[in-house]
Design an enzyme around this catalytic site. Structure first.
Site, mmCIF file in Angstrom:
data_model
loop_
_atom_site.group_PDB
_atom_site.id
_atom_site.type_symbol
_atom_site.label_atom_id
_atom_site.label_comp_id
_atom_site.label_asym_id
_atom_site.label_seq_id
_atom_site.Cartn_x
_atom_site.Cartn_y
_atom_site.Cartn_z
ATOM 1 C CB SER A 33 22.403 49.129 53.180
ATOM 2 O OG SER A 33 21.402 50.134 53.199
ATOM 3 C CG ASP A 336 15.337 44.652 53.387
ATOM 4 O OD1 ASP A 336 14.938 45.760 52.979
ATOM 5 O OD2 ASP A 336 16.539 44.419 53.635
ATOM 6 C CG HIS A 339 17.844 47.614 51.813
ATOM 7 N ND1 HIS A 339 17.793 46.947 53.026
ATOM 8 C CD2 HIS A 339 18.754 48.607 51.958
ATOM 9 C CE1 HIS A 339 18.644 47.502 53.861
ATOM 10 N NE2 HIS A 339 19.233 48.519 53.243
#
Length: 364
Positions: A33, A336, A339
């Protein structure tokens, strides 16, 4: 006087080589991610539906793109430095004409080890994707057929390409930590995780890769997710910045093990340029003195979330009902919960390029 002018021109020429774009003609990225530009979204994003919604992507793209941030990621800044377009996700171009400027194979939630390992440990159901590093390597091999035909053609093309392998391995530890495994238990996994990364590097070198960047881990003990879900009533568990010491020490342990393996690979493949990107060292100042770098919202509290001491709520995570985003993401380090914001990724990217946190240097 002529000698002085000549000397100055030489110096200017050397500086332009250091910072000029165009050294690489393509970039190929493998990861999770931290660098996925849309593969997870194209696969359905069933385990993480919030990524489909604003405020993801709001700052730069103004709509969700599958990136786990409010804007650009480090892979985007790397492409910009070399004058290349943003990397398209593999699943968007796999059946189309060949993309000569590079492709992104990273997938949100991807692990270095295959999913079968985690299912054997009873942790498999926590995984967000089965598209592990070995799957991504398979995608690359499929794509390679459309990029070059002969070995000489492939070697010539890949000599002008940059390969990024990671960051990989973070999810191999993050999911088990949240599941409840201890630092001691996961230290025993580090050789296997790093071994999977080393195998991927060998495969890519055998396929023709020459220049490779292999990143380490971020200080995940500073993330809002860890600070919320793995909080400790013991004040001694935290460092002066408010990060969880034991987890940060663990990720440093992984990094040190990785660096040792990379050195072995350099000796094994002396023709390859294997660069270590120190994500930990490049980012840790953000957590120690965020306001010094303009992050007045701080580093430990997420910009986008559903409340709580660190603005992380597992039942109302970013992009889902019940969550809200801060007005100025550029003032925050954490986006978030796990991240970073575009501004924080940009900060780390600049330190990798110009701050001496890539060894050997990426720009040389």
């Amino acid at each position: 006087m002529k000698i002085l002018v000549f000397f100055l021109l030489c110096c200017l020429s050397s500086k332009s080589v250091l910072s000029s774009p165009g050294r690489y003609e393509a970039i190929f990225n493998f990861g999770n991610s931290l660098s996925d530009t849309g593969n997870f979204l194209l696969s359905g994003a069933l385990a993480f539906p919030g990524i489909k919604n604003l405020p993801y992507g709001e700052t730069f793209f103004h709509h969700p793109t599958g990136r786990c941030s409010n804007g650009r990621l480090m892979i985007d800044f790397i492409a910009e430095v070399f004058g290349l377009p943003f990397l398209p996700p593999y699943l968007a171009v796999a059946k189309g004409p060949p993309v000569r400027t590079g492709v992104n194979f990273a997938v949100v939630g991807a692990t270095a080890l295959d999913p079968s390992f985690f299912y054997a440990q009873k942790i498999g159901p926590l995984l967000w994707t089965n598209d592990s590093l070995s799957v991504q390597l398979g995608w690359f091999k499929n794509l390679k057929k459309s990029l070059c035909t002969t070995k000489q053609e492939c070697d010539d093309y890949f000599k002008k390409s940059l390969f990024l392998v990671g960051e990989m391995g973070g999810n191999d530890y993050i999911f088990p930590f949240i599941f409840g495994l201890s630092v001691k238990q996961l230290r025993a996994w580090v050789p296997q995780v790093v071994g999977a990364i080393a195998r991927a590097i060998r495969i890519l070198i055998e396929e023709g890769a020459v220049d490779m960047v292999v990143p380490g881990q971020f200080p995940v003990g500073c993330s809002a997710v860890f600070l919320t879900l793995l909080h400790s009533p013991n004040k001694s568990a935290y460092d002066p910045s408010g990060c969880l010491k034991a987890y940060n020490a663990f990720f440093e342990y992984h990094d040190n093990y990785l660096k040792q393996e990379l050195q072995k690979l350099r000796e094994e493949y002396s023709h390859a340029r294997i660069m270590y990107a120190d994500y930990y060292g490049a980012s840790i100042p953000l957590y120690r003195t965020p306001k010094h770098y303009g992050f007045y919202g701080g580093a430990l509290r997420a910009c986008c979330g559903g409340g709580g001491p660190y603005n992380y709520n597992n039942s109302a995570s970013c992009g889902n009902p019940g969550s809200t985003a801060c007005e100025d993401p550029s003032a925050f380090v954490d986006w978030d919960g796990i991240h970073l914001t575009e501004a924080a990724y940009h900060f780390v990217s600049k330190r990798l390029f110009y701050g001496g946190f890539t060894s050997p240097p990426l720009l040389s």
